[in-house]
Design an enzyme around this catalytic site. Sequence first.
Site, PDB file in Angstrom:
ATOM      1  N   SER A   8      -6.451 -12.726  -1.002  1.00  0.00           N
ATOM      2  CA  SER A   8      -6.022 -11.749  -1.106  1.00  0.00           C
ATOM      3  C   SER A   8      -6.489 -10.904  -2.254  1.00  0.00           C
ATOM      4  O   SER A   8      -6.122 -10.910  -3.363  1.00  0.00           O
ATOM      5  CB  SER A   8      -4.589 -11.592  -1.063  1.00  0.00           C
ATOM      6  N   HIS A  33      -8.617 -11.679   2.549  1.00  0.00           N
ATOM      7  CA  HIS A  33      -7.153 -11.226   3.102  1.00  0.00           C
ATOM      8  C   HIS A  33      -7.015  -9.639   2.878  1.00  0.00           C
ATOM      9  O   HIS A  33      -7.077  -9.340   1.476  1.00  0.00           O
ATOM     10  CB  HIS A  33      -6.102 -12.080   2.863  1.00  0.00           C
ATOM     11  N   ASP A  35      -4.892  -6.203   2.664  1.00  0.00           N
ATOM     12  CA  ASP A  35      -3.598  -6.143   3.053  1.00  0.00           C
ATOM     13  C   ASP A  35      -3.604  -4.526   3.108  1.00  0.00           C
ATOM     14  O   ASP A  35      -3.941  -3.724   2.016  1.00  0.00           O
ATOM     15  CB  ASP A  35      -2.589  -6.121   1.772  1.00  0.00           C
ATOM     16  N   MET A  37      -1.254  -1.243   3.665  1.00  0.00           N
ATOM     17  CA  MET A  37       0.272  -0.678   3.284  1.00  0.00           C
ATOM     18  C   MET A  37       0.172   0.757   3.257  1.00  0.00           C
ATOM     19  O   MET A  37      -0.571   1.385   2.681  1.00  0.00           O
ATOM     20  CB  MET A  37       0.722  -1.280   1.854  1.00  0.00           C
ATOM     21  N   HIS A  67      -4.436  -7.419   7.472  1.00  0.00           N
ATOM     22  CA  HIS A  67      -3.016  -7.838   7.554  1.00  0.00           C
ATOM     23  C   HIS A  67      -2.175  -6.329   7.391  1.00  0.00           C
ATOM     24  O   HIS A  67      -1.993  -5.727   6.304  1.00  0.00           O
ATOM     25  CB  HIS A  67      -2.389  -8.874   6.238  1.00  0.00           C
ATOM     26  N   MET A  69       0.485  -3.937   7.436  1.00  0.00           N
ATOM     27  CA  MET A  69       1.818  -3.602   6.954  1.00  0.00           C
ATOM     28  C   MET A  69       2.228  -2.121   7.034  1.00  0.00           C
ATOM     29  O   MET A  69       2.447  -1.559   5.944  1.00  0.00           O
ATOM     30  CB  MET A  69       2.137  -4.279   5.519  1.00  0.00           C
ATOM     31  N   MET A 138       5.344 -14.792   6.753  1.00  0.00           N
ATOM     32  CA  MET A 138       5.405 -14.553   5.338  1.00  0.00           C
ATOM     33  C   MET A 138       6.267 -15.506   4.449  1.00  0.00           C
ATOM     34  O   MET A 138       7.475 -15.563   4.938  1.00  0.00           O
ATOM     35  CB  MET A 138       5.962 -12.840   5.399  1.00  0.00           C
ATOM     36  N   PHE A 144       4.197  -6.752  -2.005  1.00  0.00           N
ATOM     37  CA  PHE A 144       3.405  -6.870  -3.485  1.00  0.00           C
ATOM     38  C   PHE A 144       2.863  -8.149  -3.521  1.00  0.00           C
ATOM     39  O   PHE A 144       3.541  -9.134  -2.931  1.00  0.00           O
ATOM     40  CB  PHE A 144       4.535  -6.434  -4.467  1.00  0.00           C
ATOM     41  N   GLY A 145       1.868  -8.321  -4.430  1.00  0.00           N
ATOM     42  CA  GLY A 145       1.385  -9.637  -4.878  1.00  0.00           C
ATOM     43  C   GLY A 145       2.318 -10.368  -5.957  1.00  0.00           C
ATOM     44  O   GLY A 145       3.083  -9.405  -6.563  1.00  0.00           O
ATOM     45  N   ASP A 178       1.647 -16.369   3.734  1.00  0.00           N
ATOM     46  CA  ASP A 178       0.981 -15.345   2.633  1.00  0.00           C
ATOM     47  C   ASP A 178       2.388 -14.982   1.813  1.00  0.00           C
ATOM     48  O   ASP A 178       3.520 -14.672   1.990  1.00  0.00           O
ATOM     49  CB  ASP A 178       0.851 -14.106   3.518  1.00  0.00           C
ATOM     50  N   GLY A 179       2.000 -15.294   0.408  1.00  0.00           N
ATOM     51  CA  GLY A 179       2.991 -15.045  -0.411  1.00  0.00           C
ATOM     52  C   GLY A 179       3.349 -16.131  -1.235  1.00  0.00           C
ATOM     53  O   GLY A 179       3.842 -17.068  -0.708  1.00  0.00           O
ATOM     54  N   GLY A 180       3.192 -16.150  -2.743  1.00  0.00           N
ATOM     55  CA  GLY A 180       3.491 -17.046  -3.623  1.00  0.00           C
ATOM     56  C   GLY A 180       2.680 -18.498  -3.611  1.00  0.00           C
ATOM     57  O   GLY A 180       3.314 -19.247  -3.644  1.00  0.00           O
ATOM     58  N   GLY A 200      -3.429 -14.714  -3.556  1.00  0.00           N
ATOM     59  CA  GLY A 200      -3.814 -13.486  -4.285  1.00  0.00           C
ATOM     60  C   GLY A 200      -3.839 -13.995  -5.858  1.00  0.00           C
ATOM     61  O   GLY A 200      -4.781 -14.360  -6.530  1.00  0.00           O
TER      62      GLY A 200
HETATM   63  C1  DX5 Z   1       2.088  -9.270   0.281  1.00  0.00           C
HETATM   64  C2  DX5 Z   1       0.854  -9.336   0.669  1.00  0.00           C
HETATM   65  C3  DX5 Z   1       0.107 -10.425   0.331  1.00  0.00           C
HETATM   66  C4  DX5 Z   1      -0.198 -10.581  -1.133  1.00  0.00           C
HETATM   67  C5  DX5 Z   1      -0.278 -12.205  -1.387  1.00  0.00           C
HETATM   68  O1  DX5 Z   1       2.873  -8.241   0.911  1.00  0.00           O
HETATM   69  O2  DX5 Z   1       0.900  -9.493   1.976  1.00  0.00           O
HETATM   70  O3  DX5 Z   1      -1.174 -10.828   0.954  1.00  0.00           O
HETATM   71  O4  DX5 Z   1      -1.237 -10.135  -1.666  1.00  0.00           O
HETATM   72  O5  DX5 Z   1      -0.178 -12.308  -3.158  1.00  0.00           O
HETATM   73  P1  DX5 Z   1       0.363 -13.549  -4.013  1.00  0.00           P
HETATM   74  O6  DX5 Z   1      -0.746 -14.878  -3.437  1.00  0.00           O
HETATM   75  O7  DX5 Z   1       0.147 -13.276  -5.272  1.00  0.00           O
HETATM   76  O8  DX5 Z   1       1.649 -13.870  -3.597  1.00  0.00           O
HETATM   77 ZN    ZN Z   2      -0.906 -10.187   3.216  1.00  0.00          ZN
END
Ligand code: DX5
Ligand code: ZN
Length: 218
Positions: A8, A33, A35, A37, A67, A69, A138, A144-145, A178-180, A200
């Site tokens: 990401s 990836h 994102d 938004m 992705h 959003m 998710m 947010f990352g 995706d996420g964390g 990310g």
């Molecule tokens: C969050 C995004 C993710 C984000 C993941 O809404 O969809 O793709 O960038 O970031 P990390 O890996 O830092 O959680």
């Molecule tokens: Zn994403």
Amino acid sequence: MNKLVSASILSADLLNLESEIRKLEKNSVDMIHFDVMDGIFVPNISYGIPVLESIDRLSPDLLLDVHLMITDPLKYIDKFFLAGADYITFHIESESNTAETIEAIRRTDAGIGIAIKPDTPAEAVFPYINDADMILVMTVEPGFGGQAFMDMSEKIRKIREYAESNRNNPASLRIEVDGGIDDKTAPIVKNAGADVLVSGSYLFRADDMEKAVSILRT
Ligand code: DX5
Ligand code: ZN
């Protein structure tokens, strides 16, 4: 099926996106990836079509995992496809009609991805189990990352199990998380049946990105 790593770029140094992408190529990530938004579907605004086009021009061979959003993904499917998307993933919680959005992606050459937020149950994607190439589960609230991982193992397992008995070719279904995702959480999601790992902050903060990619993948 091999696990894929989708980097990401929300966590990349956006002032130096070209060198960041070269670094991802060098460290052989499987996909970028991307994102998108809109500030309405999620409380944040990122980047869109012109940036995707530039990345595709810079790195035509790297797969672009988009992705969305955004509130009305149906309106933008063709535009993201023309800009270089290889996978287009939209949220089932968006305002677009799910079946129509799937059809719109099917008319392009892109893979069809359906995303669900942490509070959306596995059952929401069951009617589309034969349409999706990829289900994105998710593991944070989108927006947010760098957020803390939420364990969605049970949801991933339910989708795998449902696909086993209801999908024509169960093995071809990708489940993306995706996420964390990092060295500690990757084993949890892989055990549950995820095979595309978005990352990310873990990747971009790693001192040794090559090692981080291989930890996620194996
Ligand atoms: C969050 C995004 C993710 C984000 C993941 O809404 O969809 O793709 O960038 O970031 P990390 O890996 O830092 O959680
Ligand atoms: Zn994403």
